[in-house]
Design an enzyme around this catalytic site. Structure first.
Site, PDB file in Angstrom:
ATOM      1  N   HIS A  36       8.255  87.381  43.617  1.00 23.51           N
ATOM      2  CA  HIS A  36       8.015  87.152  42.194  1.00 23.51           C
ATOM      3  C   HIS A  36       6.871  86.190  41.924  1.00 23.51           C
ATOM      4  O   HIS A  36       6.422  86.075  40.767  1.00 23.51           O
ATOM      5  CB  HIS A  36       9.295  86.662  41.507  1.00 23.51           C
ATOM      6  CG  HIS A  36       9.425  87.147  40.098  1.00 23.51           C
ATOM      7  ND1 HIS A  36      10.618  87.188  39.420  1.00 23.51           N
ATOM      8  CD2 HIS A  36       8.504  87.630  39.212  1.00 23.51           C
ATOM      9  CE1 HIS A  36      10.424  87.656  38.200  1.00 23.51           C
ATOM     10  NE2 HIS A  36       9.155  87.931  38.051  1.00 23.51           N
ATOM     11  N   ASP A  47      15.752  88.815  34.970  1.00 23.25           N
ATOM     12  CA  ASP A  47      15.910  88.111  36.241  1.00 23.25           C
ATOM     13  C   ASP A  47      17.247  87.381  36.258  1.00 23.25           C
ATOM     14  O   ASP A  47      17.706  86.892  35.216  1.00 23.25           O
ATOM     15  CB  ASP A  47      14.769  87.094  36.398  1.00 23.25           C
ATOM     16  CG  ASP A  47      14.507  86.665  37.826  1.00 23.25           C
ATOM     17  OD1 ASP A  47      15.473  86.570  38.605  1.00 23.25           O
ATOM     18  OD2 ASP A  47      13.342  86.412  38.153  1.00 23.25           O
ATOM     19  N   HIS A  73      17.441  84.623  37.826  1.00 18.69           N
ATOM     20  CA  HIS A  73      17.008  83.241  37.965  1.00 18.69           C
ATOM     21  C   HIS A  73      16.010  82.872  36.866  1.00 18.69           C
ATOM     22  O   HIS A  73      15.389  83.743  36.257  1.00 18.69           O
ATOM     23  CB  HIS A  73      16.359  83.032  39.337  1.00 18.69           C
ATOM     24  CG  HIS A  73      17.207  83.474  40.482  1.00 18.69           C
ATOM     25  ND1 HIS A  73      17.172  84.768  40.961  1.00 18.69           N
ATOM     26  CD2 HIS A  73      18.120  82.812  41.232  1.00 18.69           C
ATOM     27  CE1 HIS A  73      18.029  84.887  41.965  1.00 18.69           C
ATOM     28  NE2 HIS A  73      18.624  83.712  42.149  1.00 18.69           N
ATOM     29  N   ASP A  87      13.233  80.909  37.382  1.00 15.25           N
ATOM     30  CA  ASP A  87      11.856  80.840  37.909  1.00 15.25           C
ATOM     31  C   ASP A  87      11.044  79.767  37.187  1.00 15.25           C
ATOM     32  O   ASP A  87       9.857  79.934  36.933  1.00 15.25           O
ATOM     33  CB  ASP A  87      11.154  82.197  37.804  1.00 15.25           C
ATOM     34  CG  ASP A  87      11.810  83.259  38.667  1.00 15.25           C
ATOM     35  OD1 ASP A  87      12.584  82.889  39.565  1.00 15.25           O
ATOM     36  OD2 ASP A  87      11.552  84.446  38.453  1.00 15.25           O
ATOM     37  N   HIS A  92       8.242  81.655  44.632  1.00 13.12           N
ATOM     38  CA  HIS A  92       8.810  82.729  43.805  1.00 13.12           C
ATOM     39  C   HIS A  92       9.847  82.190  42.823  1.00 13.12           C
ATOM     40  O   HIS A  92      10.279  82.933  41.931  1.00 13.12           O
ATOM     41  CB  HIS A  92       9.376  83.872  44.653  1.00 13.12           C
ATOM     42  CG  HIS A  92      10.667  83.589  45.349  1.00 13.12           C
ATOM     43  ND1 HIS A  92      11.472  84.593  45.848  1.00 13.12           N
ATOM     44  CD2 HIS A  92      11.298  82.436  45.667  1.00 13.12           C
ATOM     45  CE1 HIS A  92      12.546  84.068  46.424  1.00 13.12           C
ATOM     46  NE2 HIS A  92      12.454  82.765  46.326  1.00 13.12           N
ATOM     47  N   ASP A  96      12.615  91.643  37.948  1.00 17.68           N
ATOM     48  CA  ASP A  96      13.037  91.266  39.289  1.00 17.68           C
ATOM     49  C   ASP A  96      14.288  92.070  39.601  1.00 17.68           C
ATOM     50  O   ASP A  96      15.260  92.051  38.837  1.00 17.68           O
ATOM     51  CB  ASP A  96      13.333  89.756  39.313  1.00 17.68           C
ATOM     52  CG  ASP A  96      13.645  89.225  40.700  1.00 17.68           C
ATOM     53  OD1 ASP A  96      14.297  89.939  41.485  1.00 17.68           O
ATOM     54  OD2 ASP A  96      13.264  88.078  40.993  1.00 17.68           O
ATOM     55  N   ASP A 111      16.641  91.559  41.474  1.00 11.34           N
ATOM     56  CA  ASP A 111      17.902  90.830  41.591  1.00 11.34           C
ATOM     57  C   ASP A 111      18.556  90.627  40.220  1.00 11.34           C
ATOM     58  O   ASP A 111      19.637  90.040  40.116  1.00 11.34           O
ATOM     59  CB  ASP A 111      17.740  89.513  42.351  1.00 11.34           C
ATOM     60  CG  ASP A 111      16.968  88.428  41.615  1.00 11.34           C
ATOM     61  OD1 ASP A 111      16.917  88.441  40.376  1.00 11.34           O
ATOM     62  OD2 ASP A 111      16.420  87.534  42.309  1.00 11.34           O
ATOM     63  N   GLU A 115      10.365  92.021  44.078  1.00 14.59           N
ATOM     64  CA  GLU A 115      11.449  91.537  44.933  1.00 14.59           C
ATOM     65  C   GLU A 115      12.281  92.632  45.585  1.00 14.59           C
ATOM     66  O   GLU A 115      13.426  92.411  45.977  1.00 14.59           O
ATOM     67  CB  GLU A 115      12.362  90.566  44.180  1.00 14.59           C
ATOM     68  CG  GLU A 115      11.687  89.260  43.769  1.00 14.59           C
ATOM     69  CD  GLU A 115      11.468  88.279  44.920  1.00 14.59           C
ATOM     70  OE1 GLU A 115      11.914  88.559  46.043  1.00 14.59           O
ATOM     71  OE2 GLU A 115      10.841  87.218  44.671  1.00 14.59           O
TER      72      GLU A 115
END
Length: 301
Positions: free
Chosen positions: A99, A121, A123, A125, A138, A224, A226, A273
């Site tokens: 990412h 995402d 997360h 980030d 990332h 992303d 994930d 990712e």
């Protein structure tokens, strides 16, 4: 064909600890991305991959922003590629890579334009080198693009046409303590998976699109993999349970495509990712290719 799409591979894995995400662009292409884009009624031109030396050939440089010099080099070239694609009247579809490539995608998309960013995402980030518990870049691309912390004076990273009030994060479910407070104190808009549970994904996406389109020239969507639940997309380096389902993910990207059809707001897209080493029968790359097509207008009917 209503739109020309340039597929840009960014096979970078400098930003993550686990190797293998550099093979993501090849895996997504192998998942028959071309057919999906054709079904979305776009004219796809594959421009190939940026040249990215293997991480094993470089020194991580230690510190709290590993491989930062190498990431800078890749992101400068990616920004030029994205900006050049837009200048040519085409649409950039970036295939990551980890990412951290988003630093380049955002900088290119925001060149000479005011943009919004829709961040799908698990997360945030939003770490900076001084706050990062891992030193993996990332986990920093949004902070870098917004010039936070040590990134304040790095012209290569700052997406100068991006403002916090035009950033929406959707589907958050794992944040570091610093990120939690930093996001709360920022002007960004954040939606957790609980918001999606309570309201439904299309309602959340519609609100997020209102945020990122308000007063902007277009929207960069950063997906992303994930963001999805690991049962759906196992081939990612930082899986977190409780993510979006397969159908929720498609509904979200279809809602983005519908908004774009109505108001022509989508400016650039990246899918990142995908790690084939950690995947099962290329399932995650298959979903990545499908979701990219959905975002660009592929329909069931």
């Amino acid at each position: 064909m209503s739109r020309t799409v340039h597929v840009i591979g960014a096979p970078m894995d400098y930003g993550a600890d686990r190797r293998g995400v550099d093979m993501g662009p090849s895996a997504i292409r192998y998942a028959d991305l071309a057919s999906g884009l054709e079904a979305a009624d776009v004219d796809a031109v594959d421009t190939g991959d940026l040249l990215v030396p293997r991480a094993e050939e470089r020194d991580a440089n230690g510190g709290n922003a590993k491989f930062l010099d190498e990431i800078e080099d890749v992101c400068i070239r990616l920004a030029d590629e994205v900006a050049g694609t837009i200048d040519d009247g085409a649409f950039p579809l970036v295939l990551g890579g980890d990412h951290a490539v988003a630093i380049g995608s955002l900088a290119g998309s925001a060149r000479d334009a005011e943009i919004g960013a829709l961040w799908l995402d698990a997360h945030g980030d939003f770490n900076t080198p001084s706050s990062s518990p891992s030193g993996n870049v990332h986990g920093m691309p949004l902070a870098a693009a917004l010039g936070r912390g040590e990134f304040a004076d790095t012209e290569w990273a700052n997406a100068t046409g991006l403002r916090e009030e035009n950033v929406a994060l959707v589907g958050l479910r794992k944040l570091d303590d610093y990120e939690r407070e930093a996001i709360r104190d920022s002007e960004m808009t954040a939606y957790t998976m609980s918001d999606i549970d309570e309201r439904g994904v299309t309602s959340v996406i519609d609100d997020a699109l209102d945020v990122v389109t308000a007063g902007t020239d277009g929207v960069h969507v950063s997906l992303d993999l994930d963001w999805l639940d690991p049962h759906e997309a196992p081939g990612v380096g930082t899986p977190v349970r409780g993510g979006a389902t397969y159908r929720e993910a498609h509904a979200a990207l279809e809602a983005i495509a519908q908004r774009d059809e109505n108001v022509d707001c989508l400016r650039s897209l990246e899918v990142v990712e995908v790690n084939p080493i950690l995947d099962e029968s290329n399932r995650t790359a298959d979903i990545a290719a499908e979701l990219a097509a959905s975002a660009l207008g592929k329909r069931i009917l």
